[in-house]
Write an enzyme that holds these catalytic residues in place. Structure first.
Site, short mmCIF file in Angstrom:
data_model
loop_
_atom_site.label_atom_id
_atom_site.label_comp_id
_atom_site.label_asym_id
_atom_site.label_seq_id
_atom_site.Cartn_x
_atom_site.Cartn_y
_atom_site.Cartn_z
N LYS A 280 3.93 -5.64 2.75
CA LYS A 280 4.72 -6.55 1.93
C LYS A 280 5.95 -7.03 2.69
CE LYS A 280 3.59 -4.53 -2.60
NZ LYS A 280 3.00 -5.74 -3.19
N ARG A 354 -6.31 -1.35 -7.85
CA ARG A 354 -7.67 -1.39 -8.38
C ARG A 354 -8.57 -0.37 -7.67
NH1 ARG A 354 -7.95 -7.66 -6.96
NH2 ARG A 354 -5.74 -7.37 -7.35
#
Ligand code: BES
Ligand code: MN
Ligand code: ZN
Length: 496
Positions: A280, A354
């Site tokens: 990020k 996920r």
């Protein structure tokens, strides 16, 4: 903070501060009116001079009103009575607590429950007051070396009901509200801790601690060896990049029938999300310590239902790991076989939530659940779609979705449903594996849920994306404790 319930006349209350409402234009509520009578129209005279008209946000602090036994009276502007809706009521309570903080009183007696809020009863008004008050007074000071200078001194608030007949419902509202605030505080504390302290190991230890203080809760912690045996390779693919060992934590609360099918809550517990190799940007990366807010909400909800002793079986499953880059970390393009047997091409290591959830969802099948709800700070796209107000809801079972939406409306911790149509599934196609872990820029929240839906075919399942609602940024940065209230409300509604 102590909350209690009483009924009686305002002029007879011996207290540091009486809280009474005034609505627009210059209308006294019943309690204010009673004070006005005993004080030979003391309030009317002041109001006529124009010091307060009853507009929302207005307040006036008066001392030693003749004929009363309270040190102070805090007049609170409540707006037009016709317009007094839920939002307005919440604002009034919030404003009152902030004003009380300035007075220096340690306890107060509030007549605000007498306000007419459209469609809402004493139970709702008092429980809201308890929750809002506790949330506003919450402070996270675990890592401050000195106590706060302007310490909040408010210790006790008594909520007044108009007759003794209403005492029981008031007491129930306080007791439910208190249990919920305990859960919220637990969730906020866990989430606010920095990632160097709040590791997967720490979460596991906290779970053990919770089970010690609430014996109705049983805890099991699985380490990485156990996860390997279970073939939870998707979860482990995230964990392999960090030195912190992963944990799968199960919290079991058995308050229902012995063989009653449980409600399973699955929490995303990424204790820090750097993005992994798909790292990020630096700005605001500190906020990725909040990437375990789903796990924190599961802690909070289970603690609350155990305190309430709800007649339900509820199981919390927390998948906990860090997401870090490193020489052992997953590379974009790597393929893993999940516990379900389906293969996943990891195109973006930052779509890690996920990956840990899919194995936890498969694992949930062994509990023969009635419904499964996962809670996750899953997608930045959800913040773009819904902002910081609504939690994203996606589900393969409409009755469950409806129940969650209703619970949210009822308690004020709201969710909004997005479609989980098959049309979106093809965005997850991969040339190499059964699916990719990302679905491109379009509809990021929906494709994330589509990914999860491939692991919940056998379940009545709902997914709560709390990326926007779990914490606030800015100078009051911190975890909100959402959606503990929504989950608890849903569970309470199931007991009716
Ligand atoms: N934890 C983040 C989601 C997130 C981002 C929550 C910002 C709150 C604020 C999640 O693991 C993530 O990084 N998601 C990616 C998915 C993308 C790579 C498909 C995202 O939202 O950018
Ligand atoms: Mn991520
Ligand atoms: Zn994440």
């Amino acid at each position: 903070m102590e909350f209690s319930i009483k009924s009686g006349n305002p002029e007879k209350q011996r207290t540091g501060c009486l809280i009474v409402g005034i609505t627009e234009p210059r209308r006294l509520t019943p309690a204010a009116s009673a004070l006005d009578e005993v004080s030979k129209k003391y309030l009317s005279k002041i109001i006529r001079k124009g010091d307060i008209s009853g507009k929302p946000g207005q307040s006036l602090l008066l001392h030693n009103i003749p004929g009363t036994m309270a040190d102070r009276v805090l007049l609170i502007g409540c707006g037009k009575e016709r317009e007094l809706d839920e939002k307005q009521y919440r604002n009034i309570i919030g404003h009152t607590i902030n004003q009380l903080g300035q007075t220096g009183t340690t306890e107060a007696v509030s007549y605000l429950p007498e306000l007419n809020v459209k469609g809402r009863d004493y139970y709702w008004k008092i429980r809201q007051a308890v929750e809002i008050t506790s949330n506003l007074l919450y402070e996270f000071r675990e890592f401050k070396s000195k106590p706060a200078k302007d310490r909040k001194t408010l210790r006790r608030i008594t909520q007044m009901v108009s007759s003794r007949r209403d005492l029981a419902i008031g007491i129930q509202a306080v007791s439910d509200g208190r249990a919920i605030t305990h859960g919220i505080r637990l969730a906020r504390d866990l989430a606010n801790r920095p990632a160097n302290v709040c590791t997967p190991t720490h979460l596991a230890a906290e779970a053990q601690q919770l089970a010690k203080s609430l014996p109705a809760i049983k805890v099991t912690v699985l380490d990485e060896d156990a996860l390997k045996k279970l073939k939870m390779n998707a979860l482990l693919s995230v964990a392999q990049g960090t030195a912190e060992p992963a944990r799968l934590i199960t919290l079991e609360y058995k308050g229902g029938k012995r063989n009653g099918r449980p409600i399973v809550l699955v929490g995303k517990g990424i204790t820090f999300d750097s993005g992994g190799i798909s790292i990020k940007p630096a700005a605001n990366m500190d906020e990725m310590k909040f990437d375990m807010c789903g796990a924190a909400a599961v802690f909070g909800a289970i603690a609350t239902v155990a305190e309430m002793q709800l007649p339900l079986n509820v199981i919390g499953i927390i998948a906990a790991t860090e997401n870090m880059p490193g020489s052992k970390a997953t590379r974009p393009g790597d393929i893993y076989t999940s516990m379900s047997g389906q293969t996943i091409e990891v195109l973006n290591t930052d779509a890690e939530g996920r990956l840990i959830l899919c194995d936890a969802l498969t694992y949930s099948e062994r509990f023969n659940p009635d419904v499964v709800i996962d809670i996750a700070t899953l997608t930045g796209a959800c913040v773009i779609a819904l902002g910081k107000h609504a939690t994203g809801l996606l589900s393969n079972h409409n009755p469950l979705a409806k129940d969650l939406l209703n619970a949210g409306e009822n308690c004020g911790d709201r969710a909004w449903q997005l479609p989980l149509w098959d049309d979106y599934q093809k965005q997850l196609d991969s040339p190499f594996a059964d699916m990719a872990n990302v679905g491109g820029r379009d509809a990021g929240t929906i494709t994330a849920a589509c990914f999860l839906s491939r692991f919940t075919k056998k379940l009545n399942w709902a997914h709560l994306d709390i990326a926007g609602t779990a914490w606030i940024t800015g100078d009051k940065k911190g975890a909100t404790g959402r959606p503990v209230t929504l989950l608890v409300q849903y569970l309470m509604d199931r007991c009716r």
